[in-house]
Motif scaffolding. Sequence first.
Motif, PDB file in Angstrom:
ATOM      1  N   ASN A   1       0.630  -0.778  -0.179  1.00  0.00           N
ATOM      2  CA  ASN A   1       0.065   0.035  -0.216  1.00  0.00           C
ATOM      3  C   ASN A   1       1.341   1.538  -0.215  1.00  0.00           C
ATOM      4  O   ASN A   1       1.852   1.333   0.380  1.00  0.00           O
ATOM      5  CB  ASN A   1      -1.285   0.236   1.724  1.00  0.00           C
ATOM      6  N   HIS A   2       0.509   2.062  -1.418  1.00  0.00           N
ATOM      7  CA  HIS A   2       0.852   2.879  -0.778  1.00  0.00           C
ATOM      8  C   HIS A   2       0.122   4.255  -0.486  1.00  0.00           C
ATOM      9  O   HIS A   2      -0.569   4.814  -1.799  1.00  0.00           O
ATOM     10  CB  HIS A   2       1.889   3.762  -2.266  1.00  0.00           C
TER      11      HIS A   2
ATOM     12  N   LYS B   1      -1.579   8.048   0.999  1.00  0.00           N
ATOM     13  CA  LYS B   1      -1.795   9.804   1.315  1.00  0.00           C
ATOM     14  C   LYS B   1      -3.384  10.382   2.174  1.00  0.00           C
ATOM     15  O   LYS B   1      -4.302  10.321   0.857  1.00  0.00           O
ATOM     16  CB  LYS B   1      -0.960   9.870   0.217  1.00  0.00           C
TER      17      LYS B   1
ATOM     18  N   TRP C   1       3.596  10.280   2.157  1.00  0.00           N
ATOM     19  CA  TRP C   1       2.905   8.736   1.584  1.00  0.00           C
ATOM     20  C   TRP C   1       3.494   7.964   2.800  1.00  0.00           C
ATOM     21  O   TRP C   1       3.989   8.895   3.237  1.00  0.00           O
ATOM     22  CB  TRP C   1       3.205   8.310   0.602  1.00  0.00           C
TER      23      TRP C   1
ATOM     24  N   ASN D   1       3.555   4.124   3.723  1.00  0.00           N
ATOM     25  CA  ASN D   1       3.990   2.886   3.369  1.00  0.00           C
ATOM     26  C   ASN D   1       3.189   1.638   3.784  1.00  0.00           C
ATOM     27  O   ASN D   1       4.179   1.786   5.024  1.00  0.00           O
ATOM     28  CB  ASN D   1       4.654   2.889   2.497  1.00  0.00           C
TER      29      ASN D   1
ATOM     30  N   ARG E   1      -2.341   0.777  -4.521  1.00  0.00           N
ATOM     31  CA  ARG E   1      -2.358  -0.954  -4.033  1.00  0.00           C
ATOM     32  C   ARG E   1      -2.044  -1.654  -4.920  1.00  0.00           C
ATOM     33  O   ARG E   1      -2.451  -1.711  -6.346  1.00  0.00           O
ATOM     34  CB  ARG E   1      -3.426  -0.560  -2.654  1.00  0.00           C
TER      35      ARG E   1
END
Length: 427
Positions: A73-74, A76, A82, A84, A418
Motif C-alpha cells: 500500500n502507498h 496519502k 505518503w 507505506n 495498492r
Amino acid sequence: MDMIYIAQNDIATQVQLEKTVQQQEKQSIGALHNKTLARRQVVKELPKKADSIDEAFDYVDGYGKIRFGYIGNHIKEESPDWQNSFGSAIGGVVGIKTATYRGFSANVAGYISQDLPFLYDDDKTALDFLTSQGKSFAYLAEASINFENEFLEFQGGRIAVDLPYADTDDIRMAQNTFEGAWAQISMNDDLSAQLFYLHRWAGFDSQDEEAGIDQSEFKELVEDSRGMIGAGVSYEYAKESEVALWYQNVENFADIFYTELNGVYDINDDIHFDYGAQYTSIKEDENSGVDGDVYGAMLIGHYQEFFLSLAVNYAVVDEDKYVTDGFGGGPYFTSLDEATIAVASEALVGEDIDMYRTGIGYDAESIYSSFEYAYGYMSGENSHIDEHDFIYTFNKDEKMQAQIIFAKYTSKTNELNRVVAQIDYNF
C-alpha cells in the motif's frame, strides 16, 4: 447459471460436498467480466453413498488450498506525506469431508495464515493477512452437517455461503464464513428457492483493526442482534438467464429487499452480450441509519476474446442515511477493488451518489490468462472518486491459479496505490 443474486458473482455456486468443492473468488471486487475465478478444492472422488455411518467415516478424505499472498500500500491521506505498508503470508485451507450416508455428510475446514515478515519491512505492516494485532492465525472456519438429495440441499453449522448481502468475498487469505443454516429447494430445473439464517461470522471483511476485532474470531453480524434471516427465489427464464428475488431481515440493522435480472444474448459464435439490472430497497431497523434505494444496470459486449463493459449504480438516500454492502463484498455492479457505492455512501451520509464503471479486457486462452483494465467514477453532492484497476488472472487448471490487481484510487482527501498478488495451489 446457478443463481444471479450477486452482481460481482455472476454465477454463485453453493458448496456441495459430494462433488468437487467449488468456491467463488472475485477476480476484482465487482469486476464485470469473468467476475468469479473458480477456486476448486480438488479432492479424491468419494463414493456417492456409504452403506453405514462407519463406512461414511471410513471414506473421510482431505482437501485443501495453499495460498501465497502479498500486498503493498502507498497511501496519502490528509497529510501531504505518503505512508507505506506491506504484508506477505502463506496459508490457506485444510479440510476433511465424509462420504454420504442416506444423504447426510460432514465437513470440517481450518483457515490458516502465517506471516512472512522477512519479505517486507515489518515496521510498516499491512494487517490484511493477519489479526488486528499483527499476528498469524489459524481457526476452525467451517464445521457443518450437510444433507443433499434431488429436491433439497442443506448446510448447518459454520458454512461458506454467497447471498446478496452476506458472501465469502475471498480477496485476501481467509474468506468470510458464517454460523447458521442454509437450504436450497429445487422445485424443477428452472425454479428454486433458498432459506437461510446467519448469526455470526469470521473472515477478512469481519475484521475491525481500530476496534481490535480479529478476522479469525467469530462475532455477531450486528451487536445484540439475532442476525440475518431471509429467503430468495430464482427462475431461469432462458438458457444462462435468470431473475431472482430476495428478502433479508437483519435485526437492529435493516430490512433488505433485492431483485436482479441477469442474462446472456448470443448473436453468433463470435459476438454475445451479458446484461443485468438490479434494484435494492433498504429500510432501517431501530434507527440504524442504514436506509435507501439502489438502482443498477450493466452490459458486457464480447467479440471473440475481447470484451467491453459498462455498469451504473445510483443510490438515493434521505438525510442522515446511507446504504450498505452488508456482510461481504456487496452485490453492486459498479464495485471496484477499493471503492463501492456503499462505502462511499457511508462516508457521505445523506448524499445521493452516482457511480459508473467501464472496463476493457482480453481473454488469452492459449496462455490461460485474462487481462482487464477497469475505470470507475463516483460523484456525490460535494465530492468525487476516481479509481483505475489493472487485473491479471492466470487459471491453467483446477490446481493452480494466480491473480495480480493494481488499484489506483483518488478522492478529495485520499490517494491510494495498492498491489495485491495471490497464488493458489489446490489439492
